[in-house]
Design a protein around this motif. Structure first.
Motif, PDB file in Angstrom:
ATOM      1  N   GLY A 109      33.282  23.188  42.573  1.00 40.18           N
ATOM      2  CA  GLY A 109      34.034  24.135  43.375  1.00 40.18           C
ATOM      3  C   GLY A 109      34.499  25.324  42.565  1.00 40.18           C
ATOM      4  N   LEU A 110      35.393  26.104  43.141  1.00 42.66           N
ATOM      5  CA  LEU A 110      35.944  27.275  42.480  1.00 42.66           C
ATOM      6  C   LEU A 110      37.456  27.150  42.379  1.00 42.66           C
ATOM      7  CD1 LEU A 110      33.922  30.159  44.181  1.00 42.66           C
ATOM      8  CD2 LEU A 110      33.785  29.472  41.772  1.00 42.66           C
ATOM      9  N   LYS A 111      38.005  27.760  41.371  1.00 46.23           N
ATOM     10  CA  LYS A 111      39.450  27.801  41.185  1.00 46.23           C
ATOM     11  C   LYS A 111      39.979  29.092  41.799  1.00 46.23           C
ATOM     12  CE  LYS A 111      43.012  27.742  37.586  1.00 46.23           C
ATOM     13  NZ  LYS A 111      43.253  27.688  36.118  1.00 46.23           N
ATOM     14  N   ASP A 112      40.916  28.969  42.740  1.00 48.76           N
ATOM     15  CA  ASP A 112      41.522  30.132  43.376  1.00 48.76           C
ATOM     16  C   ASP A 112      42.757  30.562  42.601  1.00 48.76           C
ATOM     17  OD1 ASP A 112      39.916  30.482  45.845  1.00 48.76           O
ATOM     18  OD2 ASP A 112      40.634  28.462  46.287  1.00 48.76           O
ATOM     19  N   THR A 113      42.778  31.824  42.193  1.00 48.84           N
ATOM     20  CA  THR A 113      43.981  32.405  41.607  1.00 48.84           C
ATOM     21  C   THR A 113      44.626  33.265  42.681  1.00 48.84           C
ATOM     22  OG1 THR A 113      43.006  32.419  39.391  1.00 48.84           O
ATOM     23  CG2 THR A 113      44.914  33.838  39.762  1.00 48.84           C
ATOM     24  N   LEU A 114      45.772  32.831  43.168  1.00 48.86           N
ATOM     25  CA  LEU A 114      46.398  33.459  44.329  1.00 48.86           C
ATOM     26  C   LEU A 114      47.379  34.550  43.904  1.00 48.86           C
ATOM     27  CD1 LEU A 114      47.136  30.223  46.399  1.00 48.86           C
ATOM     28  CD2 LEU A 114      45.091  31.674  46.456  1.00 48.86           C
ATOM     29  N   PRO A 115      47.577  35.558  44.749  1.00 49.69           N
ATOM     30  CA  PRO A 115      48.553  36.600  44.442  1.00 49.69           C
ATOM     31  C   PRO A 115      49.952  36.019  44.281  1.00 49.69           C
ATOM     32  CG  PRO A 115      47.179  37.225  46.311  1.00 49.69           C
ATOM     33  CD  PRO A 115      46.893  35.788  46.034  1.00 49.69           C
ATOM     34  N   ALA A 116      50.722  36.630  43.394  1.00 44.36           N
ATOM     35  CA  ALA A 116      52.086  36.145  43.134  1.00 44.36           C
ATOM     36  C   ALA A 116      53.047  36.678  44.182  1.00 44.36           C
ATOM     37  CB  ALA A 116      52.521  36.558  41.738  1.00 44.36           C
ATOM     38  N   ILE A 117      52.773  36.307  45.429  1.00 47.98           N
ATOM     39  CA  ILE A 117      53.614  36.699  46.561  1.00 47.98           C
ATOM     40  C   ILE A 117      54.313  35.441  47.076  1.00 47.98           C
ATOM     41  CG2 ILE A 117      53.619  37.612  48.921  1.00 47.98           C
ATOM     42  CD1 ILE A 117      51.103  39.210  48.159  1.00 47.98           C
ATOM     43  N   LYS A 118      55.617  35.516  47.195  1.00 47.09           N
ATOM     44  CA  LYS A 118      56.379  34.355  47.646  1.00 47.09           C
ATOM     45  C   LYS A 118      55.866  33.866  48.995  1.00 47.09           C
ATOM     46  CE  LYS A 118      61.115  32.785  48.580  1.00 47.09           C
ATOM     47  NZ  LYS A 118      62.540  33.193  48.669  1.00 47.09           N
ATOM     48  N   GLY A 119      55.556  32.577  49.077  1.00 46.78           N
ATOM     49  CA  GLY A 119      55.083  31.971  50.316  1.00 46.78           C
ATOM     50  C   GLY A 119      53.580  31.987  50.487  1.00 46.78           C
ATOM     51  N   PHE A 120      52.872  32.761  49.674  1.00 45.06           N
ATOM     52  CA  PHE A 120      51.412  32.878  49.836  1.00 45.06           C
ATOM     53  C   PHE A 120      50.728  31.527  49.607  1.00 45.06           C
ATOM     54  CE2 PHE A 120      47.070  33.881  48.926  1.00 45.06           C
ATOM     55  CZ  PHE A 120      46.783  35.075  49.554  1.00 45.06           C
ATOM     56  N   ALA A 121      51.034  30.894  48.479  1.00 41.11           N
ATOM     57  CA  ALA A 121      50.367  29.636  48.129  1.00 41.11           C
ATOM     58  C   ALA A 121      50.619  28.543  49.160  1.00 41.11           C
ATOM     59  CB  ALA A 121      50.820  29.169  46.746  1.00 41.11           C
ATOM     60  N   SER A 227      41.199  35.473  47.403  1.00 40.56           N
ATOM     61  CA  SER A 227      41.729  35.102  46.095  1.00 40.56           C
ATOM     62  C   SER A 227      40.744  35.528  45.019  1.00 40.56           C
ATOM     63  CB  SER A 227      41.940  33.585  46.018  1.00 40.56           C
ATOM     64  OG  SER A 227      40.679  32.921  46.084  1.00 40.56           O
ATOM     65  N   GLU A 228      41.232  35.656  43.815  1.00 42.56           N
ATOM     66  CA  GLU A 228      40.338  35.795  42.676  1.00 42.56           C
ATOM     67  C   GLU A 228      39.822  34.398  42.331  1.00 42.56           C
ATOM     68  OE1 GLU A 228      39.358  38.659  41.302  1.00 42.56           O
ATOM     69  OE2 GLU A 228      40.599  39.725  42.770  1.00 42.56           O
ATOM     70  N   VAL A 229      38.549  34.291  42.026  1.00 43.22           N
ATOM     71  CA  VAL A 229      37.977  32.966  41.771  1.00 43.22           C
ATOM     72  C   VAL A 229      37.421  32.874  40.356  1.00 43.22           C
ATOM     73  CG1 VAL A 229      37.424  32.575  44.197  1.00 43.22           C
ATOM     74  CG2 VAL A 229      35.706  33.598  42.701  1.00 43.22           C
ATOM     75  N   SER A 230      37.441  31.655  39.847  1.00 42.88           N
ATOM     76  CA  SER A 230      36.862  31.376  38.536  1.00 42.88           C
ATOM     77  C   SER A 230      36.378  29.932  38.529  1.00 42.88           C
ATOM     78  CB  SER A 230      37.897  31.606  37.422  1.00 42.88           C
ATOM     79  OG  SER A 230      39.019  30.761  37.613  1.00 42.88           O
ATOM     80  N   GLN A 231      35.622  29.582  37.511  1.00 44.72           N
ATOM     81  CA  GLN A 231      35.175  28.206  37.363  1.00 44.72           C
ATOM     82  C   GLN A 231      36.333  27.348  36.849  1.00 44.72           C
ATOM     83  OE1 GLN A 231      32.098  27.062  38.277  1.00 44.72           O
ATOM     84  NE2 GLN A 231      31.678  29.150  39.010  1.00 44.72           N
ATOM     85  N   LEU A 243      26.803  32.860  34.331  1.00 39.88           N
ATOM     86  CA  LEU A 243      27.544  33.110  35.556  1.00 39.88           C
ATOM     87  C   LEU A 243      27.114  34.448  36.141  1.00 39.88           C
ATOM     88  CD1 LEU A 243      31.198  32.110  34.534  1.00 39.88           C
ATOM     89  CD2 LEU A 243      29.427  30.660  35.549  1.00 39.88           C
ATOM     90  N   THR A 244      27.361  34.619  37.434  1.00 32.25           N
ATOM     91  CA  THR A 244      27.083  35.896  38.086  1.00 32.25           C
ATOM     92  C   THR A 244      28.279  36.827  37.901  1.00 32.25           C
ATOM     93  OG1 THR A 244      28.084  35.373  40.230  1.00 32.25           O
ATOM     94  CG2 THR A 244      25.821  34.599  39.841  1.00 32.25           C
ATOM     95  N   GLU A 245      28.150  38.043  38.388  1.00 28.83           N
ATOM     96  CA  GLU A 245      29.260  39.002  38.317  1.00 28.83           C
ATOM     97  C   GLU A 245      30.455  38.566  39.155  1.00 28.83           C
ATOM     98  OE1 GLU A 245      28.537  42.717  40.580  1.00 28.83           O
ATOM     99  OE2 GLU A 245      26.605  41.796  41.122  1.00 28.83           O
ATOM    100  N   PHE A 246      30.252  37.607  40.059  1.00 30.13           N
ATOM    101  CA  PHE A 246      31.330  37.113  40.921  1.00 30.13           C
ATOM    102  C   PHE A 246      31.987  35.851  40.365  1.00 30.13           C
ATOM    103  CE2 PHE A 246      28.058  39.097  43.667  1.00 30.13           C
ATOM    104  CZ  PHE A 246      28.790  40.213  44.068  1.00 30.13           C
ATOM    105  N   ASN A 247      31.629  35.464  39.140  1.00 35.07           N
ATOM    106  CA  ASN A 247      32.135  34.251  38.484  1.00 35.07           C
ATOM    107  C   ASN A 247      31.610  32.970  39.108  1.00 35.07           C
ATOM    108  OD1 ASN A 247      33.629  35.414  36.391  1.00 35.07           O
ATOM    109  ND2 ASN A 247      35.422  35.698  37.679  1.00 35.07           N
ATOM    110  N   THR A 248      30.552  33.067  39.895  1.00 34.21           N
ATOM    111  CA  THR A 248      29.870  31.871  40.385  1.00 34.21           C
ATOM    112  C   THR A 248      28.732  31.510  39.430  1.00 34.21           C
ATOM    113  OG1 THR A 248      28.425  33.232  41.774  1.00 34.21           O
ATOM    114  CG2 THR A 248      30.434  32.361  42.787  1.00 34.21           C
TER     115      THR A 248
END
Length: 298
Positions: A109-121, A227-231, A243-248
């Motif tokens: 799968g992919l790791k989602d890095t979520l925005p640091a906005i209260k309540g987003f996660a 979200s920003e994604v990474s492995q 990896l591709t330019e999209f981190n996949t």
């Protein structure tokens, strides 16, 4: 070798591949951390025969079906290292258990890095959503928002307008849209707000309001975002694939990575993160891994 194939990641793609390989009488080990990226999502959609089911229920049923084959084994845990050895591969778990195999399949799968906005996660995958094909029907004809910017925001707004006429685009800062794009969006009655979103008010993940930097509160049924994604782990450095330019993970049509004998399937290979696509890619990987071993042995 302990196994023909070690599958790292035992969610939908990994289980689909294991089913294919298990039925091909291959000896398979699945290693899974038990933390799928959709674990917070209440219902899965756009997957035939499973529409509206809980993702955890689908994977539990799939796991039971796969483990009915005695040549398929499953272990809970995290893989700490994966490396090439003579005639195959070796994986080392965090517990220091070590297993070897002829081939490796990554379905992590992919790791989602979520925005640091209260309540987003807390709302992610519930009412802060990423895909109208997965979630759009459930919030159709409702007042929704889209938190994106630039070309991607324009294309997503165009798509979401099929489901929702009451749509507001939140660029979450200065707009990067072109004048032509803004003109087209305005002509479609899609509002554009550049104020930053500082909080998402919710009740147990059910969105109530988005709060803007100037203090405005706007009630929404759902907010589309990305979200920003990474492995999850640096297997690409340990095993030497690209990896591709999209981190996949970069794969060919046979689900093989750029490292010989290392295959990948599911979300770690694509931004098209739906169960139907994931399931199909796992089945394809299983077929192609078996095909390669047949070619080596025949």
């Amino acid at each position: 070798m302990d196994f023909d194939v070690i599958i790292i990641g035992g969610s939908y793609a990994g289980l689909s591949a294991a089913l294919t390989l298990g039925r091909a009488t291959r000896k398979v080990l699945i290693v899974d951390s038990g933390k799928p990226c959709n674990r917070q999502t209440p219902h899965s959609h756009n997957f035939l025969t499973h529409d509206g089911e809980k993702p955890a229920d689908i994977s539990a049923k799939a796991k039971a079906e796969v483990l009915a084959y005695p040549n398929v084994k499953f272990t809970d845990g995290n893989v700490d290292q994966a490396r090439k050895i003579m005639d195959g591969f070796e994986v080392v778990l965090e517990t220091k258990e070590t297993f070897s195999s002829r081939k490796i399949l990554l379905s992590t799968g992919l790791k989602d890095t979520l925005p640091a906005i209260k309540g987003f996660a807390e709302c992610w995958g519930i009412t802060v959503i990423h895909c109208p094909y997965c979630h759009g029907y459930e919030v159709k004809n409702e007042k929704v928002g889209l938190m994106m910017n630039g070309d991607h925001a324009f294309e997503m707004a165009k798509m979401i307008s099929l489901w929702n006429s009451d749509l507001t685009l939140y660029t979450n800062g200065e707009s990067q849209l072109t004048a032509a794009q803004m003109e087209k969006l305005t002509a479609k009655s899609i509002k554009i707000i550049e104020d930053e979103i500082i909080e998402i008010e919710h009740h147990h993940g059910i969105l109530e309001n988005v709060v803007l930097s100037k203090g405005d509160k706007i009630a929404l049924k759902a907010l589309y975002a990305r979200s920003e994604v990474s492995q999850h782990q640096a297997f690409y450095t340990q095993l030497g694939f690209e990896l591709t330019e999209f981190n996949t993970i970069k794969i060919n049509e046979q689900q093989e990575t750029t490292a010989k004998g290392v295959y990948a399937a599911g979300d770690c290979t694509t931004l098209m993160r739906s169960l139907s696509v994931t399931n199909a890619s796992g089945a394809m990987a299983g077929v192609m891994i078996n095909r390669e071993m047949l070619a080596e042995d025949f």
